[in-house]
Structures are given as structure tokens and as C-alpha cells.
Design a protein around this motif. Structure first.
Motif, short mmCIF file in Angstrom:
data_model
loop_
_atom_site.label_atom_id
_atom_site.label_comp_id
_atom_site.label_asym_id
_atom_site.label_seq_id
_atom_site.Cartn_x
_atom_site.Cartn_y
_atom_site.Cartn_z
N TRP A 114 -19.88 8.85 -32.27
CA TRP A 114 -18.86 7.82 -32.13
C TRP A 114 -17.47 8.43 -32.07
O TRP A 114 -16.57 7.90 -31.40
N ILE A 115 -17.25 9.52 -32.77
CA ILE A 115 -15.94 10.19 -32.71
C ILE A 115 -15.65 10.59 -31.27
O ILE A 115 -14.55 10.37 -30.76
N ASP A 116 -16.64 11.17 -30.59
CA ASP A 116 -16.46 11.56 -29.19
C ASP A 116 -16.19 10.35 -28.30
O ASP A 116 -15.35 10.39 -27.39
N ARG A 117 -16.90 9.25 -28.56
CA ARG A 117 -16.71 8.05 -27.75
C ARG A 117 -15.32 7.46 -27.94
O ARG A 117 -14.65 7.08 -26.97
N ILE A 118 -14.88 7.40 -29.20
CA ILE A 118 -13.56 6.83 -29.47
C ILE A 118 -12.46 7.74 -28.92
O ILE A 118 -11.47 7.27 -28.35
N ASP A 119 -12.65 9.05 -29.03
CA ASP A 119 -11.70 10.00 -28.46
C ASP A 119 -11.59 9.77 -26.96
O ASP A 119 -10.49 9.76 -26.40
N PHE A 120 -12.72 9.57 -26.30
CA PHE A 120 -12.72 9.30 -24.87
C PHE A 120 -11.95 8.01 -24.56
O PHE A 120 -11.10 7.98 -23.66
N LEU A 121 -12.23 6.95 -25.32
CA LEU A 121 -11.58 5.66 -25.07
C LEU A 121 -10.08 5.72 -25.32
O LEU A 121 -9.29 5.12 -24.59
N LYS A 122 -9.67 6.46 -26.35
CA LYS A 122 -8.24 6.59 -26.64
C LYS A 122 -7.55 7.47 -25.60
O LYS A 122 -6.36 7.32 -25.33
N THR A 123 -8.30 8.39 -24.98
CA THR A 123 -7.76 9.18 -23.88
C THR A 123 -7.59 8.29 -22.65
O THR A 123 -6.59 8.40 -21.94
N PHE A 124 -8.55 7.40 -22.44
CA PHE A 124 -8.45 6.44 -21.34
C PHE A 124 -7.18 5.60 -21.50
O PHE A 124 -6.40 5.44 -20.57
N ASN A 125 -6.96 5.08 -22.72
CA ASN A 125 -5.75 4.30 -22.99
C ASN A 125 -5.49 4.33 -24.49
O ASN A 125 -6.32 3.87 -25.27
N THR A 126 -4.35 4.86 -24.86
CA THR A 126 -4.03 5.00 -26.28
C THR A 126 -3.95 3.66 -27.00
O THR A 126 -4.07 3.60 -28.22
N ALA A 127 -3.77 2.58 -26.26
CA ALA A 127 -3.71 1.24 -26.86
C ALA A 127 -5.10 0.64 -27.08
O ALA A 127 -5.22 -0.48 -27.57
N PHE A 128 -6.15 1.38 -26.71
CA PHE A 128 -7.52 0.86 -26.85
C PHE A 128 -7.75 0.52 -28.32
O PHE A 128 -7.76 1.39 -29.18
N GLY A 129 -7.92 -0.76 -28.60
CA GLY A 129 -8.12 -1.24 -29.96
C GLY A 129 -8.31 -2.74 -29.94
O GLY A 129 -8.42 -3.36 -28.86
N SER A 130 -8.35 -3.34 -31.10
CA SER A 130 -8.58 -4.77 -31.23
C SER A 130 -7.64 -5.57 -30.33
O SER A 130 -6.44 -5.37 -30.33
N GLY A 131 -8.25 -6.46 -29.51
CA GLY A 131 -7.48 -7.31 -28.60
C GLY A 131 -7.29 -6.72 -27.21
O GLY A 131 -6.94 -7.44 -26.28
N PHE A 132 -7.51 -5.42 -27.05
CA PHE A 132 -7.35 -4.76 -25.75
C PHE A 132 -8.42 -5.27 -24.79
O PHE A 132 -9.56 -5.50 -25.17
N THR A 133 -8.05 -5.46 -23.53
CA THR A 133 -9.02 -5.84 -22.50
C THR A 133 -9.09 -4.76 -21.43
O THR A 133 -8.10 -4.09 -21.15
N PHE A 134 -10.27 -4.61 -20.87
CA PHE A 134 -10.49 -3.59 -19.85
C PHE A 134 -11.68 -3.97 -18.98
O PHE A 134 -12.47 -4.84 -19.33
N ARG A 135 -11.78 -3.27 -17.87
CA ARG A 135 -12.94 -3.37 -16.98
C ARG A 135 -13.52 -1.97 -16.81
O ARG A 135 -12.77 -0.98 -16.84
N LYS A 136 -14.80 -1.91 -16.59
CA LYS A 136 -15.43 -0.61 -16.31
C LYS A 136 -14.74 0.04 -15.12
O LYS A 136 -14.50 1.25 -15.12
N SER A 137 -14.39 -0.76 -14.13
CA SER A 137 -13.75 -0.22 -12.93
C SER A 137 -12.41 0.46 -13.26
O SER A 137 -12.03 1.43 -12.61
N ASN A 138 -11.69 -0.05 -14.29
CA ASN A 138 -10.43 0.59 -14.70
C ASN A 138 -10.67 2.02 -15.16
O ASN A 138 -9.91 2.93 -14.82
N ILE A 139 -11.72 2.19 -15.93
CA ILE A 139 -12.04 3.53 -16.45
C ILE A 139 -12.45 4.44 -15.31
O ILE A 139 -11.96 5.57 -15.19
N LEU A 140 -13.32 3.95 -14.44
CA LEU A 140 -13.81 4.77 -13.32
C LEU A 140 -12.67 5.16 -12.38
O LEU A 140 -12.64 6.29 -11.88
#
Length: 181
Positions: free
Chosen positions: A79-105
Motif C-alpha cells: 500500500w505504501i507503493d500504491r499511495i506513493d504512486f497516487l501522490k505522484t500522480f497528484n499531490t492532492a490525492f486524498g479524501s474528496g479528490f475525484t479522478f478518472r483512470k484516463s487522467n492517470i493514463l
């Protein structure tokens, strides 16, 4: 305490009940627990479950033996690796944040660091598309994200995401001195 079965069905599978859920039913369960927390806590304690509350979410915890604890530490490392990845995608990634898989890709094309971190996620999977499907599926199963709009594939991060963030924040690495005097 008319929601004990519904609450038990969600929490006993390792799920979370989040205040900011996109589901009105889950939000109602959150409110019910909040209104009668002590009664629910006493009830579930009587059947061997510890009802815990976090920053906008509820979950069950339990005492674990050393073997279970070692397994949990291994899962936590993933999970540490997953969260690190998500925070690299967007540092605001957290409660209330919205995203699409396409945004990440889409971001893979311009973010080398994100691409590198993705290589270490789900090493058994080959494509980034498969890895993102697996990551989003894991986030959903844990109750950290919910599908907000099926039409455009928008996901919302729930308050339960605080749980994993708080666990990671609690970790400290203790350096040991291997040199002997």
C-alpha cells in the motif's frame, strides 16, 4: 440501533463506512454510528469486533497474533507503493479528490517519475492499463474510492483514505548503527 446488520455486513469484510460516501445508504449508516457510537461499539464488542472511528470513517479492528501481524506489514508495504504512486500522480490525492483512470493514463506520457513508479506496481501485470484497473479495483474493494459517475468513469476518494494515510504517517524507520566501537 436498527442498522447493526448493515453495518456488520460492510465492516466485517474489512470495509469502511465513510462520511463522504457517494452512496446515500453508506452516509446514513455513518450518521447512525455517529449518533449512537457508544451503543454500537458496546454491541460489536460483545461479539468480538472493535468498532473504531477515524477522520470521517468507521471500521473494525482486532488484536492480531505475530503471524497475522507479519502478513499485515507485508500488505502495508504494498500500500505504501500504491499511495506513493497516487501522490505522484497528484499531490492532492486524498479524501474528496475525484479522478478518472484516463487522467492517470494520460499523465504517463509526460511524467517519467510516474511511469517509473508504475513499473513497481503489480509486477505480474504487463500494461499500465491493466495496472490501473487493478489499482482502482483494490482501492474500491478497500472502500478508499467509489464510482461517482458511471458514465464518464469518475471516482471519488472517500474519507476512509485517511486510514491508510494515517498508517503510513505513523511509520518511522529506525536506523541502526552497525558499526561497533
Amino acid at each position: 440501533m436498527r442498522y447493526t446488520k448493515d453495518i456488520f455486513d460492510i465492516l466485517s469484510r474489512g470495509g469502511f463506512i465513510s462520511q463522504n460516501s457517494v452512496s446515500q445508504q453508506i452516509s446514513n449508516l455513518y450518521d447512525a454510528i455517529e449518533d449512537d457510537f457508544q451503543q454500537y461499539q458496546d454491541y460489536f464488542s460483545g461479539i468480538g469486533f472493535l468498532l473504531e472511528g477515524g477522520n470521517g470513517y468507521y471500521y473494525f479492528s482486532r488484536l492480531e497474533n505475530k503471524v497475522e501481524l507479519a502478513d499485515k506489514v507485508q500488505r502495508m508495504a504494498e500500500w505504501i507503493d500504491r499511495i506513493d504512486f497516487l501522490k505522484t500522480f497528484n499531490t492532492a490525492f486524498g479524501s474528496g479528490f475525484t479522478f478518472r483512470k484516463s487522467n492517470i493514463l494520460e499523465q504517463f506520457s509526460s511524467d517519467i517519475e510516474l511511469k517509473e513508479k508504475a513499473r513497481h506496481l503489480y509486477t505480474d501485470l504487463k500494461t499500465n492499463d491493466e495496472k490501473m484497473d487493478k489499482l482502482i479495483g483494490d482501492l474500491q474493494r478497500q472502500g478508499f474510492v467509489e464510482l461517482q459517475d458511471e458514465l464518464d468513469g469518475t471516482f471519488k476518494v472517500t474519507a476512509a483514505f485517511h486510514y491508510i494515510e494515517e498508517l503510513i504517517d505513523c511509520l518511522t524507520i529506525i536506523e541502526t548503527d552497525t558499526e561497533q566501537a
